[in-house]
Enzyme design. Structure first.
Site, PDB file in Angstrom:
ATOM      1  N   ARG A   1      20.452  16.421  -4.298  1.00  0.00           N
ATOM      2  CA  ARG A   1      20.288  14.967  -4.185  1.00  0.00           C
ATOM      3  C   ARG A   1      20.945  14.297  -5.388  1.00  0.00           C
ATOM      4  NH1 ARG A   1      18.011  13.699   0.941  1.00  0.00           N
ATOM      5  NH2 ARG A   1      16.519  15.359   1.408  1.00  0.00           N
TER       6      ARG A   1
ATOM      7  N   PRO B   1       0.823  -1.218   0.000  1.00  0.00           N
ATOM      8  CA  PRO B   1       0.000   0.000   0.000  1.00  0.00           C
ATOM      9  C   PRO B   1       0.859   1.271   0.000  1.00  0.00           C
ATOM     10  CG  PRO B   1      -0.448  -1.380   1.944  1.00  0.00           C
ATOM     11  CD  PRO B   1       0.620  -2.057   1.169  1.00  0.00           C
ATOM     12  N   GLU B   2       0.508   2.185  -0.872  1.00  0.00           N
ATOM     13  CA  GLU B   2       1.180   3.480  -0.913  1.00  0.00           C
ATOM     14  C   GLU B   2       0.164   4.539  -0.477  1.00  0.00           C
ATOM     15  OE1 GLU B   2       3.387   4.134  -4.589  1.00  0.00           O
ATOM     16  OE2 GLU B   2       3.595   1.984  -4.894  1.00  0.00           O
TER      17      GLU B   2
ATOM     18  N   HIS C   1      -4.195 -15.272  10.280  1.00  0.00           N
ATOM     19  CA  HIS C   1      -3.403 -14.043  10.220  1.00  0.00           C
ATOM     20  C   HIS C   1      -4.081 -12.866  10.922  1.00  0.00           C
ATOM     21  CE1 HIS C   1      -0.751 -16.201   7.602  1.00  0.00           C
ATOM     22  NE2 HIS C   1      -1.720 -16.438   6.756  1.00  0.00           N
TER      23      HIS C   1
ATOM     24  N   ARG D   1       2.251 -11.460   6.010  1.00  0.00           N
ATOM     25  CA  ARG D   1       3.715 -11.409   5.966  1.00  0.00           C
ATOM     26  C   ARG D   1       4.332 -10.696   7.165  1.00  0.00           C
ATOM     27  NH1 ARG D   1       5.826 -10.407  -0.030  1.00  0.00           N
ATOM     28  NH2 ARG D   1       7.737 -11.045   1.013  1.00  0.00           N
TER      29      ARG D   1
END
Ligand SMILES: [Zn+2]
Length: 290
Positions: free
Chosen positions: A163, A2-3, A101, A120
Site C-alpha cells: 500500500r 460514529p466509528e 428529522h 444530515r
C-alpha cells in the site's frame, strides 16, 4: 461521525432493548437518506422480528426473521432512539410527529417505537437476503475487524503490504481495516508513535511480516478501540447511543482535537499540530510520532 466503538455501542443497546421484538409497521417519512429507500422497504420489515444484532465495521447488521438482514450505516448524524409506550404522559405514537428529522419510525407490537433520526441524511439503510450479505458491494468487501481476537500484527502487515498511501489513509480505508475513522486513526497512530504521513507499506518487513511499528499499531488499535467501547463510544456533536447515554471517551483523547496543547506522552513535551490530510484534520505530535 460514529466509528466502530460508537456503532458497537449502538449495537449493544439495540440488542439489549429490542431482542425478539416484532415490527408492526414502518413509516418512512422521506424519500431517502444518502440514497433513495429501496422499493418496498417498509413492507419488507413489516411483521419481521429482531433476531440478531451484528456489526461489521461501521455497519449495523440487524437479522430480521431469519432470512433478511437490515443493513444500517449511521453516516454522520444517524441515531436510533427507542421510545417507550409513554413519553411525558403521552402515547409513543404521538411523540413521533414532533421530530423533523425522524425519518424512519418503526412501531413495535409491544407498543414501543424505534425511531431513526438523521439531520444530515448521510446514513443508509438497506434490506438484503442474509444469504447474499457476503456479496454486498460495501459490507462484502470490508477488511478485517480490528477488535477481532484473530486480528494481530501479521494480519495488519498483510493488509498493508504494497500500500503506497499514507498509513492514516490506509487505516481509514474500510477495505484494509474495518471501522476506523478520523478519530481512532489519530488516536491509534499517536499511541503507536507513528506519523500519519508515513507510507503504509513501510510498516511491513522485508519478508512481508510485521515491522516494529506494525506490531505497535496492531496493539494500539486493540487498546484504543477496546477502551472506547468500554467507555460507551465517543459522543461528538450529534452522536448519542440509543438509550441517551453519552460516551465518556472524548475526555481521554490523547491527540485528537488537541492542537497547540502539550503532548500527553510522558517526557515528550512536543506541541500537538493539526494539518489537513486527504481533506480531513490530522492531529499529530511531531516530536514523538515518526
Ligand atoms: Zn509527543
Amino acid at each position: 461521525m460514529p466509528e466502530l466503538p460508537e456503532v458497537e455501542t449502538v449495537r449493544r443497546v439495540l440488542e439489549h432493548r429490542l431482542s425478539d421484538a416484532t415490527i408492526n409497521r414502518v413509516d418512512v417519512r422521506c424519500a431517502g437518506l444518502r440514497n433513495p429507500f429501496q422499493r418496498g422497504f417498509a413492507s419488507m420489515l413489516k411483521g419481521s422480528r429482531f433476531e440478531g444484532f451484528g456489526r461489521r465495521g461501521k455497519y449495523l447488521l440487524l437479522q430480521m426473521s431469519r432470512t433478511q438482514t437490515w443493513i444500517v450505516h449511521l453516516g454522520m448524524t444517524g441515531m436510533f432512539t427507542v421510545v417507550d409506550r409513554q413519553v411525558a404522559g403521552r402515547p409513543a405514537s404521538q411523540r413521533l410527529y414532533e421530530g423533523r428529522h425522524d425519518h424512519v419510525v418503526v412501531k413495535l407490537e409491544d407498543g414501543r417505537c424505534l425511531i431513526y433520526q438523521d439531520p444530515r441524511k448521510f446514513g443508509s439503510m438497506e434490506i438484503v437476503p442474509t444469504s447474499e450479505l457476503h456479496h454486498h458491494a460495501a459490507v462484502g468487501r470490508l477488511g478485517p475487524e480490528p477488535i477481532d481476537p484473530t486480528f494481530d500484527d501479521q494480519v495488519l502487515a498483510s493488509q498493508l503490504a504494497g500500500r503506497r498511501c499514507s498509513i492514516k489513509a490506509a487505516l481509514m480505508n474500510q477495505r484494509i481495516v474495518a471501522g476506523i475513522g478520523n478519530i481512532y486513526a489519530a488516536e491509534s497512530l499517536f499511541l503507536a508513535r507513528i506519523s500519519p504521513r508515513r507510507m503504509a507499506s513501510s510498516l511491513v518487513g522485508i519478508h512481508g511480516g510485521p515491522g516494529k511499528r506494525c506490531t505497535r499499531l496492531a496493539a494500539a488499535l486493540a487498546d484504543v478501540l477496546g477502551r472506547a467501547i468500554a467507555a460507551g463510544g465517543s459522543t461528538l456533536r450529534d452522536f448519542l447511543s440509543p438509550d441517551g447515554i453519552s460516551g465518556s471517551f472524548p475526555q481521554s483523547f490523547r491527540v485528537y482535537d488537541r492542537e497547540g496543547l502539550v503532548c500527553r506522552r510522558r517526557h515528550c513535551a512536543g506541541i500537538i499540530q493539526r494539518y489537513v490530510q486527504d481533506g480531513r484534520s490530522t492531529f499529530v505530535c511531531p516530536k514523538c510520532q515518526r
